[in-house]
Design a protein around this motif. Structure first.
Motif, PDB file in Angstrom:
ATOM      1  N   ALA A 194       0.831  -1.206   0.000  1.00  0.00           N
ATOM      2  CA  ALA A 194       0.000   0.000   0.000  1.00  0.00           C
ATOM      3  C   ALA A 194       0.863   1.253   0.000  1.00  0.00           C
ATOM      4  O   ALA A 194       1.771   1.405   0.817  1.00  0.00           O
ATOM      5  N   GLY A 195       0.594   2.138  -0.945  1.00  0.00           N
ATOM      6  CA  GLY A 195       1.338   3.384  -1.055  1.00  0.00           C
ATOM      7  C   GLY A 195       2.559   3.300  -1.948  1.00  0.00           C
ATOM      8  O   GLY A 195       3.176   4.326  -2.249  1.00  0.00           O
ATOM      9  N   GLY A 196       2.936   2.098  -2.388  1.00  0.00           N
ATOM     10  CA  GLY A 196       4.111   1.955  -3.236  1.00  0.00           C
ATOM     11  C   GLY A 196       3.870   2.447  -4.649  1.00  0.00           C
ATOM     12  O   GLY A 196       2.809   2.213  -5.219  1.00  0.00           O
ATOM     13  N   LEU A 197       4.852   3.137  -5.210  1.00  0.00           N
ATOM     14  CA  LEU A 197       4.730   3.662  -6.573  1.00  0.00           C
ATOM     15  C   LEU A 197       5.306   2.715  -7.610  1.00  0.00           C
ATOM     16  O   LEU A 197       4.934   2.770  -8.782  1.00  0.00           O
ATOM     17  N   ASP A 198       6.233   1.858  -7.191  1.00  0.00           N
ATOM     18  CA  ASP A 198       6.864   0.900  -8.107  1.00  0.00           C
ATOM     19  C   ASP A 198       6.903  -0.451  -7.404  1.00  0.00           C
ATOM     20  O   ASP A 198       7.731  -0.682  -6.521  1.00  0.00           O
ATOM     21  N   VAL A 199       6.001  -1.330  -7.804  1.00  0.00           N
ATOM     22  CA  VAL A 199       5.790  -2.587  -7.089  1.00  0.00           C
ATOM     23  C   VAL A 199       5.798  -3.751  -8.075  1.00  0.00           C
ATOM     24  O   VAL A 199       5.208  -3.679  -9.154  1.00  0.00           O
ATOM     25  N   LEU A 200       6.474  -4.822  -7.687  1.00  0.00           N
ATOM     26  CA  LEU A 200       6.454  -6.073  -8.449  1.00  0.00           C
ATOM     27  C   LEU A 200       5.734  -7.103  -7.584  1.00  0.00           C
ATOM     28  O   LEU A 200       6.152  -7.373  -6.460  1.00  0.00           O
ATOM     29  N   TYR A 201       4.664  -7.676  -8.118  1.00  0.00           N
ATOM     30  CA  TYR A 201       3.894  -8.686  -7.388  1.00  0.00           C
ATOM     31  C   TYR A 201       4.013 -10.020  -8.107  1.00  0.00           C
ATOM     32  O   TYR A 201       3.871 -10.093  -9.330  1.00  0.00           O
ATOM     33  N   LEU A 202       4.274 -11.087  -7.331  1.00  0.00           N
ATOM     34  CA  LEU A 202       4.362 -12.433  -7.895  1.00  0.00           C
ATOM     35  C   LEU A 202       3.472 -13.362  -7.084  1.00  0.00           C
ATOM     36  O   LEU A 202       3.546 -13.392  -5.849  1.00  0.00           O
ATOM     37  N   ARG A 203       2.616 -14.119  -7.783  1.00  0.00           N
ATOM     38  CA  ARG A 203       1.763 -15.096  -7.102  1.00  0.00           C
ATOM     39  C   ARG A 203       2.172 -16.497  -7.523  1.00  0.00           C
ATOM     40  O   ARG A 203       2.174 -16.834  -8.709  1.00  0.00           O
ATOM     41  N   LEU A 204       2.507 -17.321  -6.524  1.00  0.00           N
ATOM     42  CA  LEU A 204       2.912 -18.711  -6.738  1.00  0.00           C
ATOM     43  C   LEU A 204       1.750 -19.603  -6.327  1.00  0.00           C
ATOM     44  O   LEU A 204       1.542 -19.883  -5.146  1.00  0.00           O
ATOM     45  N   SER A 205       0.994 -20.047  -7.300  1.00  0.00           N
ATOM     46  CA  SER A 205      -0.204 -20.820  -7.029  1.00  0.00           C
ATOM     47  C   SER A 205      -0.251 -21.996  -8.002  1.00  0.00           C
ATOM     48  O   SER A 205       0.787 -22.534  -8.376  1.00  0.00           O
ATOM     49  N   HIS A 206      -1.451 -22.407  -8.412  1.00  0.00           N
ATOM     50  CA  HIS A 206      -1.558 -23.454  -9.431  1.00  0.00           C
ATOM     51  C   HIS A 206      -0.946 -22.969 -10.745  1.00  0.00           C
ATOM     52  O   HIS A 206      -0.474 -23.771 -11.551  1.00  0.00           O
ATOM     53  N   GLY A 207      -0.970 -21.675 -10.959  1.00  0.00           N
ATOM     54  CA  GLY A 207      -0.221 -21.026 -12.014  1.00  0.00           C
ATOM     55  C   GLY A 207       0.732 -20.031 -11.382  1.00  0.00           C
ATOM     56  O   GLY A 207       0.675 -19.759 -10.176  1.00  0.00           O
ATOM     57  N   VAL A 208       1.639 -19.476 -12.174  1.00  0.00           N
ATOM     58  CA  VAL A 208       2.583 -18.475 -11.685  1.00  0.00           C
ATOM     59  C   VAL A 208       2.426 -17.226 -12.536  1.00  0.00           C
ATOM     60  O   VAL A 208       2.537 -17.289 -13.766  1.00  0.00           O
ATOM     61  N   GLY A 209       2.121 -16.121 -11.901  1.00  0.00           N
ATOM     62  CA  GLY A 209       1.951 -14.866 -12.630  1.00  0.00           C
ATOM     63  C   GLY A 209       2.087 -13.712 -11.676  1.00  0.00           C
ATOM     64  O   GLY A 209       2.422 -13.886 -10.500  1.00  0.00           O
ATOM     65  N   GLY A 210       1.809 -12.521 -12.166  1.00  0.00           N
ATOM     66  CA  GLY A 210       1.959 -11.369 -11.290  1.00  0.00           C
ATOM     67  C   GLY A 210       1.484 -10.093 -11.933  1.00  0.00           C
ATOM     68  O   GLY A 210       0.666 -10.096 -12.857  1.00  0.00           O
ATOM     69  N   GLY A 211       1.995  -9.006 -11.433  1.00  0.00           N
ATOM     70  CA  GLY A 211       1.616  -7.701 -11.942  1.00  0.00           C
ATOM     71  C   GLY A 211       2.648  -6.665 -11.571  1.00  0.00           C
ATOM     72  O   GLY A 211       3.462  -6.874 -10.661  1.00  0.00           O
ATOM     73  N   LEU A 212       2.608  -5.552 -12.282  1.00  0.00           N
ATOM     74  CA  LEU A 212       3.554  -4.461 -12.066  1.00  0.00           C
ATOM     75  C   LEU A 212       2.818  -3.149 -11.828  1.00  0.00           C
ATOM     76  O   LEU A 212       1.885  -2.821 -12.547  1.00  0.00           O
ATOM     77  N   VAL A 213       3.255  -2.440 -10.814  1.00  0.00           N
ATOM     78  CA  VAL A 213       2.857  -1.039 -10.646  1.00  0.00           C
ATOM     79  C   VAL A 213       4.090  -0.216 -10.970  1.00  0.00           C
ATOM     80  O   VAL A 213       5.125  -0.339 -10.308  1.00  0.00           O
TER      81      VAL A 213
END
Length: 418
Positions: free
Chosen positions: A209-228
């Motif tokens: 929360a509040g981050g301007l540059d964020v890398l998110y990674l989700r390790l689940s049945h698939g692997v993916g993520g998102g970028l802020v």
């Protein structure tokens, strides 16, 4: 919630959002107080308020809500928490997650339920409907916020404005879940990749929360993520941003569902990790059992997760060196193995991120759990976060869906270009 298209409609919606945000922030306010805060002309403000009152989004404050003072108090206005709800649904590979907020952006609740991977879309929508009903005691009110934000697995795209000047939208049929949900609830349905929505949720309400540059990674049945990036969620061309699971980590590795070979997903997905653990002699049927084994000091589990973490950390380091985030958030069920996975990720980052930036980088565990994608869907519906300021609103389906006759008479993209 259909998004306004014309400049005047967009301007009016901007004014409405300004007034609603002031009431969320300050609580009940008089018209005069609102005028001082919003800087709109008296005529414009009163017109906006009349519209919000007529839709039930704003109501007169009750006596106990009204500020006290001398003489007859001025009439104050406040948000109507019962005016309507925004619904977010995350259709993951093997589960459905839902969340709801009211007009005041108060979370009504969240709920989840697992299901077989081959469950039909009709059955998944039925399951989502039951979960939403459990949040609202069967009394879902779709009023001022009448819309649903949905996350699904895989790429979700639509034409960019410059590729679709007539605004005709994609030639491809709508996703089945959009058709089913819009028919079921009679409201617009906005859709995006569910891991990108989870990134949005964590960046607004969660670990980043509040981050301007964020890398998110989700390790689940698939692997993916998102970028802020620079304070905005990054969608990428054709909606293809965040597919970290399909970065090659072993050219001679196992085939991946994407058609590639040796992708990160073939190493760091739930199935890949559990298969590798059992092949090495372990006996875990699911991630909680694997996590229990690591806590008990199972060397096979610890060694396996050390290698998986190092591989994940290497991929994250490469992405970090390219885009320079300040925060990395790791979520998904595999993150529940805790330090056994997170610590080798951190060691790989320290070793491979450029020295000038590695001490500025923060690695965090996700905090929103299974509700992250559904909450991101709600943010997509509200479209008010600064993270979405440069993010396309996307296609929506109002209760009057495009019928097959109209679809058949529309020119195809090829015809439009000829």
């Amino acid at each position: 919630m259909s998004h306004p298209r014309g400049p005047l409609a967009q301007l009016r919606r901007g004014h409405e959002e300004l007034v609603l945000e002031l009431l969320r922030k300050h609580g009940p306010l008089s018209r005069g107080e609102l005028g001082k805060l919003c800087q709109l002309s008296r005529t414009t403000l009163y017109d906006i308020l009349a519209g919000l009152v007529s839709t039930g989004a704003v109501v007169t404050a009750t006596q106990q809500d009204a500020p006290r003072g001398r003489g007859r108090p001025a009439e104050t206005l406040t948000l109507n928490p019962d005016a309507g709800q925004a619904i977010g649904i995350d259709f993951a590979r093997r589960a459905v997650h839902v969340a709801a907020v009211n007009l005041a952006h108060e979370v009504v609740g969240s709920a989840s339920a697992p299901h077989p991977a081959d469950l039909s879309w009709e059955e998944r929508v039925d399951l989502a409907d039951r979960l939403v009903g459990s949040l609202t005691d069967g009394g879902l009110r779709l009023g001022a916020l009448s819309a649903i934000g949905v996350g699904v697995v895989g790429p979700v795209g639509w034409p960019e404005p410059e590729d679709d000047p007539a605004g005709l939208g994609p030639d491809e049929p709508a996703h089945p879940v959009q058709v089913l949900l819009s028919s079921r609830f009679g409201v617009p349905v906005l859709m995006d990749n569910n891991t990108r929505l989870a990134a949005l949720g964590e960046a607004i309400w969660g670990a980043a929360a509040g981050g301007l540059d964020v890398l998110y990674l989700r390790l689940s049945h698939g692997v993916g993520g998102g970028l802020v990036v620079g304070g905005s969620l990054h969608r990428g061309a054709y909606g293809l941003s965040g597919e970290f699971g399909h970065i090659t980590v072993d050219p001679d590795g196992a085939p991946c569902d994407c058609g590639g070979t040796g992708c990160l997903e073939t190493v760091a997905s739930i199935r890949a990790v559990l298969d590798a653990y059992r092949a090495a002699g372990g006996r875990a049927g699911d991630v909680p059992e694997l996590a229990k084994a690591t806590r008990a000091g199972d060397e096979t589990a610890l060694t396996l997760l050390e290698g998986v973490g190092a591989t994940v950390g290497g991929v994250l380091a490469a992405v970090c060196n390219a885009i320079g985030p300040s925060v990395i958030v790791v979520g998904g069920e595999l993150a529940e193995t805790g330090a056994a996975l997170i610590e080798p990720i951190e060691r790989a980052l320290r070793a491979q991120v450029m020295p000038v930036s590695r001490h500025r980088l923060s690695l965090r565990r996700a905090t929103l759990g299974e509700a992250a994608g559904a909450l991101g869907g709600i943010a997509l519906v509200l479209h008010e976060s600064p993270l979405l300021s440069r993010y396309p609103a996307g296609p929506d389906l109002a209760s009057g869906l495009i019928d097959e006759t109209e679809r058949a008479t529309r020119p195809t993209r090829q015809e439009r270009q000829s």
